[in-house]
Write a protein that holds these residues in place. Structure first.
Motif, PDB file in Angstrom:
ATOM      1  N   ARG A 140       0.687  -1.145   0.026  1.00 41.11           N
ATOM      2  CA  ARG A 140       0.061   0.105  -0.021  1.00 41.11           C
ATOM      3  C   ARG A 140       0.722   1.311   0.001  1.00 41.11           C
ATOM      4  N   SER A 141       0.562   2.044  -0.938  1.00 41.73           N
ATOM      5  CA  SER A 141       1.337   3.433  -1.042  1.00 41.73           C
ATOM      6  C   SER A 141       0.326   4.460  -1.181  1.00 41.73           C
ATOM      7  N   THR A 142      -0.121   4.354  -2.726  1.00 41.43           N
ATOM      8  CA  THR A 142      -1.240   5.512  -3.172  1.00 41.43           C
ATOM      9  C   THR A 142      -2.047   4.820  -4.114  1.00 41.43           C
ATOM     10  N   LEU A 143      -3.154   4.872  -3.740  1.00 39.62           N
ATOM     11  CA  LEU A 143      -4.385   4.336  -4.608  1.00 39.62           C
ATOM     12  C   LEU A 143      -4.829   4.989  -5.559  1.00 39.62           C
ATOM     13  N   LYS A 160      -4.766  11.952   0.957  1.00 41.02           N
ATOM     14  CA  LYS A 160      -4.502  11.126   2.205  1.00 41.02           C
ATOM     15  C   LYS A 160      -5.109   9.683   2.371  1.00 41.02           C
ATOM     16  N   LYS A 161      -4.436   9.189   3.048  1.00 44.21           N
ATOM     17  CA  LYS A 161      -4.854   7.644   2.881  1.00 44.21           C
ATOM     18  C   LYS A 161      -6.266   7.513   3.312  1.00 44.21           C
ATOM     19  N   MET A 162      -6.842   6.704   2.591  1.00 49.34           N
ATOM     20  CA  MET A 162      -8.593   6.396   2.905  1.00 49.34           C
ATOM     21  C   MET A 162      -8.532   4.864   3.561  1.00 49.34           C
ATOM     22  N   PRO A 163      -8.548   4.789   4.750  1.00 52.37           N
ATOM     23  CA  PRO A 163      -8.580   3.724   5.609  1.00 52.37           C
ATOM     24  C   PRO A 163      -9.707   2.540   5.214  1.00 52.37           C
ATOM     25  N   GLY A 164     -10.915   2.960   4.457  1.00 55.24           N
ATOM     26  CA  GLY A 164     -11.860   1.986   4.166  1.00 55.24           C
ATOM     27  C   GLY A 164     -11.815   1.583   2.723  1.00 55.24           C
ATOM     28  N   LEU A 165     -10.711   1.783   2.053  1.00 50.56           N
ATOM     29  CA  LEU A 165     -10.434   1.436   0.694  1.00 50.56           C
ATOM     30  C   LEU A 165      -9.226   0.637   0.791  1.00 50.56           C
ATOM     31  N   ILE A 187      -8.084  15.623 -12.089  1.00 48.66           N
ATOM     32  CA  ILE A 187      -7.712  14.470 -11.413  1.00 48.66           C
ATOM     33  C   ILE A 187      -8.375  15.000  -9.840  1.00 48.66           C
ATOM     34  N   ALA A 188      -9.246  14.113  -9.200  1.00 44.05           N
ATOM     35  CA  ALA A 188      -9.881  14.343  -8.068  1.00 44.05           C
ATOM     36  C   ALA A 188      -8.820  13.640  -6.943  1.00 44.05           C
ATOM     37  N   PHE A 189      -8.706  14.822  -6.048  1.00 46.80           N
ATOM     38  CA  PHE A 189      -7.800  14.306  -4.694  1.00 46.80           C
ATOM     39  C   PHE A 189      -8.638  13.996  -3.742  1.00 46.80           C
ATOM     40  N   LEU A 190      -8.445  12.698  -3.188  1.00 43.01           N
ATOM     41  CA  LEU A 190      -9.544  12.041  -2.190  1.00 43.01           C
ATOM     42  C   LEU A 190      -8.658  12.044  -1.085  1.00 43.01           C
ATOM     43  N   GLU A 191      -9.602  12.814   0.183  1.00 41.58           N
ATOM     44  CA  GLU A 191      -9.138  12.435   1.654  1.00 41.58           C
ATOM     45  C   GLU A 191     -10.358  12.091   2.213  1.00 41.58           C
ATOM     46  N   PRO A 192     -10.213  11.545   3.557  1.00 37.27           N
ATOM     47  CA  PRO A 192     -11.292  11.344   4.501  1.00 37.27           C
ATOM     48  C   PRO A 192     -12.253  12.128   4.757  1.00 37.27           C
TER      49      PRO A 192
END
Length: 377
Positions: A140-143, A160-165, A187-192
């Protein structure tokens, strides 16, 4: 039977965008009434049941096109999507890891398959339980994702890391709610803080091809051909009629929807201008908290893997060897000394004889002590 207005309003408040397909919604409503034995005035129960079916559906079928993500999202330089109070429901249509090489991911996948097969044999009593080993997780690094609202697809990645994915666990078709998500260069940048994950949501059809699509994408990164497709069973000819099992009449009613997804309905005509009333999208050109160096680093990682795996076979081979050592637990710092075969033993010269020869030229052997001869008168 039309859907009651309170149910429609409650669904719109929960899932503002994209808009539900009215034909799909009507079919789902009728199926829920029949399957759950509910009455039209049980609004809360109906909203919950229909919402569950929506999360198990393919948004291609259940949503109207071009009513969620902006149509020009891929060319957006900088902005935000899903601005409250209009978050956007999307589904994952592609999922991979971009912080590790395709070679390593393929190796981990094969190990996961082998150990899962061994676990099945142990459960069946064929193999000894002592030989069981845990199934490894993907590194796991970057999804990286592709997200769709049913008609428009956008690339996304973890800021930022998404714990649920998790790669290997999260199924395709998993639903996400985007709330004021940052978009840069399409590009969409996802975070919790800006994404809600609906755990347990999936799409059966997409999940069925998830592994084959994953392998195909990795092999293409390595410059390898696509794997051979598995042979599909030949469908019987529908024009042949078995006398013992005659074909159903043309007026036969449509079957009830499956428990996992309501029946797909024909999409309604596209609205004339769905972007006119779109207030969930916020364009801006100002500064944002996203570090630009982070974008450059991600681009460099992806470019480095592509250049190593496609353009430089020698470097690729060296990289693969190094990754094999890391994967199988070898220590690359240990140097092995190759020792050549020892040379044959030298022949020692024969020892000289201790007896004097009779010839004049014979050599007198040397003595370690000089002899003392006394001559008497």
């Amino acid at each position: 039977m039309p859907v009651p207005r309170p149910v429609i309003d409650a669904l719109k408040r929960t899932y503002p965008k994209p808009e539900m397909n009215s034909e799909w919604l009507n079919a789902c409503y009728e199926w829920v009434l029949e399957d759950s034995n509910l009455s039209p005035n049980q609004t809360n129960e109906l909203v919950e049941k229909i919402g569950n079916q929506l999360l198990l559906s393919d948004l291609d079928d259940s949503m109207l096109p071009n009513t969620g993500l902006p149509e020009n999202i891929t060319s957006l330089a900088k902005g935000r999507i899903g601005k409250p109070p209009n978050p956007i429901l999307v589904q994952i249509v592609s999922l991979t890891e971009i912080g590790h090489s395709a070679f390593q991911l393929l190796n981990v996948r094969q190990t996961r398959i082998d150990r899962a097969d061994l676990a099945g044999l142990i459960e069946a009593g064929v193999e000894d339980e002592e030989e069981s080993e845990p199934i490894p997780k993907y590194p796991r690094s970057t999804l990286s994702f592709e997200l769709s609202d049913g008609s428009t697809v956008i690339r996304a990645m973890e800021y930022k890391k998404m714990p649920g994915l998790e790669l290997g666990v999260t199924p395709l078709g998993c639903k996400l709610m985007l709330k004021n998500v940052l978009v840069i260069s399409g590009i969409a940048f996802l975070e919790p803080a800006t994404v809600d994950i609906f755990q347990g949501s999936h799409t059966e059809e997409r999940e069925a091809v998830q592994d084959s699509d994953f392998v195909r994408a990795l092999r293409r990164k390595l410059g390898q051909p696509d794997p051979e497709p598995e042979p599909q069973p030949t469908a019987p000819d529908s024009t042949l009629v078995n006398p013992s099992n005659p074909a159903p009449p043309a007026t036969a009613p449509a079957p009830a929807p499956r428990h996992s997804s309501p029946p797909a309905a024909t999409l309604a005509p596209r609205p004339s201008n769905p972007r006119d009333a779109d207030d969930s999208f916020d364009y801006f050109e100002g500064e944002d908290e996203l570090d630009e160096a982070y974008l450059a680093e991600l681009a460099a990682i992806e470019q480095r893997h592509l250049s190593q795996e496609q353009s430089n076979p020698r470097s690729n081979a060296a990289t693969n060897t190094r990754e094999e050592e890391e994967y199988y637990g070898l220590d690359s710092d240990i140097e092995m000394e190759i020792i050549d075969d020892p040379p044959p033993p030298r022949r020692m010269p024969p020892k000289p004889s201790t007896q004097a020869t009779g010839s004049r030229g014979g050599a007198r052997p040397k003595s370690t002590q000089e002899e003392v001869i006394e001559i008497s008168d």
